[in-house]
Design an enzyme around this catalytic site. Sequence first.
Site, PDB file in Angstrom:
ATOM      1  N   VAL A 173      -7.858  -6.777   1.177  1.00  0.00           N
ATOM      2  CA  VAL A 173      -8.455  -5.446   1.041  1.00  0.00           C
ATOM      3  C   VAL A 173      -7.770  -4.708  -0.113  1.00  0.00           C
ATOM      4  O   VAL A 173      -6.555  -4.519  -0.119  1.00  0.00           O
ATOM      5  CB  VAL A 173      -8.326  -4.643   2.353  1.00  0.00           C
ATOM      6  CG1 VAL A 173      -8.977  -3.279   2.196  1.00  0.00           C
ATOM      7  CG2 VAL A 173      -8.945  -5.408   3.519  1.00  0.00           C
ATOM      8  N   LYS A 174      -8.605  -4.341  -1.099  1.00  0.00           N
ATOM      9  CA  LYS A 174      -8.059  -3.700  -2.301  1.00  0.00           C
ATOM     10  C   LYS A 174      -8.155  -2.187  -2.122  1.00  0.00           C
ATOM     11  O   LYS A 174      -9.231  -1.643  -1.868  1.00  0.00           O
ATOM     12  CB  LYS A 174      -8.878  -4.165  -3.510  1.00  0.00           C
ATOM     13  CG  LYS A 174      -8.168  -4.063  -4.824  1.00  0.00           C
ATOM     14  CD  LYS A 174      -9.011  -4.739  -5.889  1.00  0.00           C
ATOM     15  CE  LYS A 174      -8.376  -4.661  -7.251  1.00  0.00           C
ATOM     16  NZ  LYS A 174      -9.312  -5.094  -8.287  1.00  0.00           N
ATOM     17  N   ILE A 175      -7.006  -1.540  -2.247  1.00  0.00           N
ATOM     18  CA  ILE A 175      -6.885  -0.119  -1.924  1.00  0.00           C
ATOM     19  C   ILE A 175      -6.350   0.634  -3.149  1.00  0.00           C
ATOM     20  O   ILE A 175      -5.361   0.184  -3.752  1.00  0.00           O
ATOM     21  CB  ILE A 175      -5.855   0.064  -0.772  1.00  0.00           C
ATOM     22  CG1 ILE A 175      -6.204  -0.817   0.421  1.00  0.00           C
ATOM     23  CG2 ILE A 175      -5.672   1.524  -0.405  1.00  0.00           C
ATOM     24  CD1 ILE A 175      -6.983  -0.175   1.490  1.00  0.00           C
TER      25      ILE A 175
END
Length: 218
Positions: free
Chosen positions: A86-88
């Site tokens: 998950v890219k945050i």
Amino acid sequence: MKFFIDTANLAEIQEAYDFGVLDGVTTNPSLMAKEGISGKNNVLKHYKAICDIVDGDVSAEVIATDYEGMIREGEELAELDEKIVVKIPMIRDGIKAIKYFSEKGIKTNCTLIFSAGQALLAAKAGATYVSPFIGRLDDTGYDGIDLIEQIRTIFDNYGFDTEILAASIRNPIHIIKCAEIGSDVMTGPLSAILALLKHPLTENGLKQFLADHAKANA
Ligand code: E4P
């Protein structure tokens, strides 16, 4: 150093995978838009299609910028496939979301890192990867490679497990410099990866070998 490809183009991902040196994929909302992917279902389907091509990690970016929204989107993305990271974005609520995901054992990639302080915060929150954007820093007159060096020193000083994922790679020199410093991963376009193949002495040498072989076997 792991090689990730920075694209949402399935044909390019397949080509890089078939080349035999691909360890993963990174995407971002601009890259998804470039492929004409829109609408939640299509986006999720596209991420799944990427996961079906490669063996390694696939970074999928959340669009929400509030804590609850990032958690909701991130959990949905993570459920798609175990390869999803998950890219945050590097914002205050992003740090809180990274902490949440790291406690749940969900991999994260903290994106849009432009300073060592930002990388340190993301590592303390438990990010799996931090993504310093080298090329974009270079564009503004700062040396992106210096940032990779600073982050390497800091992470080594304290034994952080967070991996440095050098992003916004534009050319083969960026890749070589990152490898010299000890960046854990680099993500770039296929063109930068393929450019590593090239050297005029290799090309000339091979031409000569083949010509000599042909002469001897005429
Ligand atoms: C990183 O994950 C980003 O997708 C990316 O490397 C941005 O690169 P750009 O500066 O070439 O857009």
